[in-house]
Design an enzyme around this catalytic site. Structure first.
Site, mmCIF file in Angstrom:
data_model
loop_
_atom_site.group_PDB
_atom_site.id
_atom_site.type_symbol
_atom_site.label_atom_id
_atom_site.label_comp_id
_atom_site.label_asym_id
_atom_site.label_seq_id
_atom_site.Cartn_x
_atom_site.Cartn_y
_atom_site.Cartn_z
ATOM 1 N N CYS A 72 0.839 -1.197 0.000
ATOM 2 C CA CYS A 72 0.000 0.000 0.000
ATOM 3 C C CYS A 72 0.874 1.247 0.000
ATOM 4 O O CYS A 72 1.939 1.276 0.613
ATOM 5 C CB CYS A 72 -0.956 0.009 1.188
ATOM 6 S SG CYS A 72 -0.265 0.719 2.699
ATOM 7 N N GLU A 73 0.403 2.264 -0.714
ATOM 8 C CA GLU A 73 1.213 3.472 -0.825
ATOM 9 C C GLU A 73 1.106 4.355 0.419
ATOM 10 O O GLU A 73 1.896 5.265 0.602
ATOM 11 C CB GLU A 73 0.826 4.259 -2.081
ATOM 12 C CG GLU A 73 -0.560 4.872 -2.052
ATOM 13 C CD GLU A 73 -0.874 5.586 -3.358
ATOM 14 O OE1 GLU A 73 -0.201 5.321 -4.360
ATOM 15 O OE2 GLU A 73 -1.809 6.413 -3.348
ATOM 16 N N HIS A 74 0.128 4.084 1.259
ATOM 17 C CA HIS A 74 -0.031 4.941 2.439
ATOM 18 C C HIS A 74 0.915 4.564 3.569
ATOM 19 O O HIS A 74 1.374 5.420 4.300
ATOM 20 C CB HIS A 74 -1.481 4.878 2.937
ATOM 21 C CG HIS A 74 -2.471 5.299 1.895
ATOM 22 N ND1 HIS A 74 -3.570 4.547 1.548
ATOM 23 C CD2 HIS A 74 -2.490 6.385 1.096
ATOM 24 C CE1 HIS A 74 -4.238 5.162 0.590
ATOM 25 N NE2 HIS A 74 -3.600 6.277 0.293
ATOM 26 N N HIS A 75 1.152 3.255 3.716
ATOM 27 C CA HIS A 75 1.993 2.802 4.836
ATOM 28 C C HIS A 75 3.183 1.978 4.374
ATOM 29 O O HIS A 75 3.992 1.559 5.187
ATOM 30 C CB HIS A 75 1.168 1.954 5.801
ATOM 31 C CG HIS A 75 -0.080 2.610 6.283
ATOM 32 N ND1 HIS A 75 -1.286 2.507 5.627
ATOM 33 C CD2 HIS A 75 -0.308 3.407 7.353
ATOM 34 C CE1 HIS A 75 -2.205 3.197 6.274
ATOM 35 N NE2 HIS A 75 -1.640 3.762 7.317
ATOM 36 N N GLN B 103 -5.654 -0.528 -3.734
ATOM 37 C CA GLN B 103 -6.296 -1.678 -4.367
ATOM 38 C C GLN B 103 -7.129 -1.277 -5.589
ATOM 39 O O GLN B 103 -7.107 -1.944 -6.616
ATOM 40 C CB GLN B 103 -7.167 -2.406 -3.328
ATOM 41 C CG GLN B 103 -7.801 -3.675 -3.874
ATOM 42 C CD GLN B 103 -8.521 -4.471 -2.785
ATOM 43 O OE1 GLN B 103 -8.184 -4.368 -1.610
ATOM 44 N NE2 GLN B 103 -9.500 -5.253 -3.172
ATOM 45 N N HIS C 147 -5.408 -6.430 3.838
ATOM 46 C CA HIS C 147 -4.419 -5.368 4.028
ATOM 47 C C HIS C 147 -3.821 -5.484 5.430
ATOM 48 O O HIS C 147 -4.546 -5.706 6.395
ATOM 49 C CB HIS C 147 -5.074 -3.992 3.868
ATOM 50 C CG HIS C 147 -5.552 -3.713 2.479
ATOM 51 N ND1 HIS C 147 -5.038 -2.706 1.706
ATOM 52 C CD2 HIS C 147 -6.482 -4.342 1.716
ATOM 53 C CE1 HIS C 147 -5.636 -2.704 0.519
ATOM 54 N NE2 HIS C 147 -6.522 -3.684 0.498
ATOM 55 N N CYS D 215 -2.548 -2.991 6.896
ATOM 56 C CA CYS D 215 -2.639 -1.683 7.551
ATOM 57 C C CYS D 215 -4.087 -1.378 7.916
ATOM 58 O O CYS D 215 -4.984 -2.110 7.565
ATOM 59 C CB CYS D 215 -2.099 -0.582 6.644
ATOM 60 S SG CYS D 215 -2.833 -0.564 5.008
HETATM 61 ZN ZN LIG Z 1 -1.899 1.323 4.069
#
Ligand SMILES: [Zn+2]
Length: 139
Positions: free
Chosen positions: A68-71, A109, A137, A139
Site C-alpha cells: 500500500c502506498e499509504h503505509h 487496491q 491489508h 494496515c
Molecule cells: Zn496502508
C-alpha cells in the site's frame, strides 16, 4: 535511512542481527517495486493470438502481492480477470505476469484493478474486461 528508522524505534543498528538490515531492506524494496520498470505489453510479448472465440475468458484466483502506498505495508490476495475477446486472446499464463507488473509498485487496491483492466483494454481491445480483487491489508 533504515539505520535511522532502527534508531528511532529504539534498536541498536550496530548489533549483529541488524548490521546488514539496511542493505537487505534496500534489496527487498527494489524487488517489491520492480513493476515500475515493466510494462504489460513487454511481459505479454508475442503471446497474443488472433482468435474468433467470442465467449468470455476468465482466469480466477491469480495470486497477488502488493504494497500500500499509504503505509508501505503489504496487501495481498486474489485477482480474478475476465474479458470478452474481440479477435485477439492473450496466453493465459501471461495474466499473472500482467498482475505482477502493477502489483509490484506502491498501490491502492482500486487503482491496481483499474491499471490491470486498462492494460488489457489497450493490448486486447476486447468487447469488455473486468477485474476483481479480493485482498487483505496489513494496515
Ligand atoms: Zn496502508
Amino acid at each position: 535511512m533504515v539505520r535511522r528508522q532502527l534508531e528511532l524505534i529504539g534498536e541498536d543498528p550496530d548489533r549483529e542481527g541488524l548490521l546488514k538490515t539496511p542493505s537487505r531492506v534496500a534489496k527487498a524494496q527494489m524487488w517489491l517495486t520492480r513493476g515500475y520498470g515493466q510494462t504489460a505489453s513487454e511481459v505479454i510479448g508475442d503471446a497474443l493470438f488472433a482468435e474468433d472465440h467470442e465467449n468470455m475468458v476468465m482466469v480466477r484466483d491469480i495470486e497477488m502481492y502488493s504494497m500500500c502506498e499509504h503505509h508501505m505495508l503489504p496487501f495481498f490476495g486474489k485477482v480474478h480477470i475476465a474479458y470478452i475477446p474481440n479477435g485477439k486472446i492473450v496466453g493465459l499464463s501471461k495474466l499473472p505476469r500482467v498482475v505482477e507488473v502493477f502489483a509490484r509498485r506502491l498501490q491502492v487496491q482500486e487503482r491496481l484493478g483499474e491499471q490491470i483492466a486498462d492494460a488489457l483494454e489497450e493490448v486486447l481491445q476486447p468487447k469488455g474486461v473486468g477485474v476483481v480483487i479480493e485482498a487483505v491489508h496489513l494496515c
